[in-house]
Scaffold this motif. Structure first.
Motif: not given
Length: 323
Positions: A166-174
């Motif tokens: 989830t953190n990886l997805r958020n970081k990539v999305s940002n």
């Protein structure tokens, strides 16, 4: 197979150029050097394709094994709990019987010697059963605690993995906020982060050269992944079902187009700072569509590149190997 055919075509071109044209030795040497480099590139592509297929199969087998083991542990823990409760119930019944025997012992002493001896033997047997039941309860309790500890540890690691995804997805999305949603999407599926980039963002039709806007997106993605050393990166090229135009340089079909596009994106990611050992290019041609190829809009959805980010599962496998 297509790499071998491609090599034959390059050799034929080389021979034709060498024997049908009047070339100087310098031009001949240049053609030889180019042929050698093409042979090396083809060999590297074949090796990368074999490695990604083997890695993919290994990860799928390990994930299947992990899921089966997790289900088995949950089932075993439930069965052990049932056995423990039954044994405790038996232990309580034996205790009650023992108490009754003690209370009736004095009264039964007035009976015949043989009856007294029989009761004494029954009492000794009951005591032995109580001891055996207690030992079994202790063993079952210890086994249940061990299984519960391992199950809790596995659930903890799975929760940490889900949180990391989830953190990886958020970081990539940002990192990719500045791009249109119809050109670029970031989703989580099967414990992996999928970054899907449209052909419109990356390439001109039939081309393998990434446009400047696509290069900007890939460089931002690479920057977000530089410190994510526990994440493997798989680059998958996808096409629609429209055949490659005849005469397209260096390409025979959609297999070639998808592989060459994935390889070009891999170069951009590694040049932007990702270690090459973490990145694997792969071409899927037209065989993994996300929409039916019955209209221009649906074909546009299928012409895409998916960058699949997979966290390593070393800690989970270590827990499984303890048993």
């Amino acid at each position: 197979m297509f790499f071998l055919l491609l090599r034959k075509i390059y050799v034929l071109i080389f021979i034709t150029a060498a024997f049908t044209s009047c070339v100087t030795k310098k031009k001949y040497d240049d053609l030889s050097a180019r042929k050698s480099k093409l042979d090396l590139d083809i060999a590297a592509c074949e090796k990368a394709m074999a490695r990604v297929q083997a890695d993919r199969k290994s990860v799928e087998e390990k994930l299947t094994e992990l899921q089966a083991t997790h289900q088995k542990m949950v089932k075993d823990s439930a069965e052990t709990g049932v056995a423990l409760r039954k044994t405790r119930s038996l232990y309580q019944e034996l205790n009650n019987t023992y108490d009754k025997l003690i209370k009736n012992h004095d009264r039964l002493l007035s009976n015949s010697a043989s009856e007294s001896s029989r009761l004494s033997g029954d009492l000794a047997r009951r005591e032995a059963e109580l001891l055996a039941s207690k030992n079994q309860i202790d063993k079952l309790s210890a086994d249940l605690k061990t299984r519960e500890d391992r199950l809790n540890e596995m659930e903890r690691v799975l929760a940490e993995k889900d949180k990391a995804v989830t953190n990886l997805r958020n970081k990539v999305s940002n990192a990719l906020l500045g791009f249109k949603s119809n050109d670029l999407t970031v989703n989580v599926k099967n414990g992996k982060v999928y970054v899907s980039l449209s052909e419109q963002l990356l390439f001109k039709s039939g081309s393998t050269k990434v446009d400047p806007k696509g290069q900007d997106a890939l460089q931002k993605l690479a920057q977000a992944l530089r410190d994510q050393q526990e994440v493997n990166v798989l680059v998958e090229g996808h096409t629609d079902d429209v055949p490659v135009s005849k005469g397209t340089l260096g390409m025979k079909d959609n297999w070639d187009l998808s592989v060459l596009r994935a390889t070009e994106i891999t170069r951009i990611l590694t040049n932007a700072g990702l270690t090459p050992e973490r990145v694997t290019p792969s071409g899927r041609s037209k065989y993994v569509p996300v929409a039916q190829n019955t209209s221009a809009d649906q074909r546009s959805l299928n012409r895409r590149t998916e960058i699949i980010l997979t966290p390593k599962l070393d800690e989970l496998f270590q827990i499984l190997e303890k048993n």
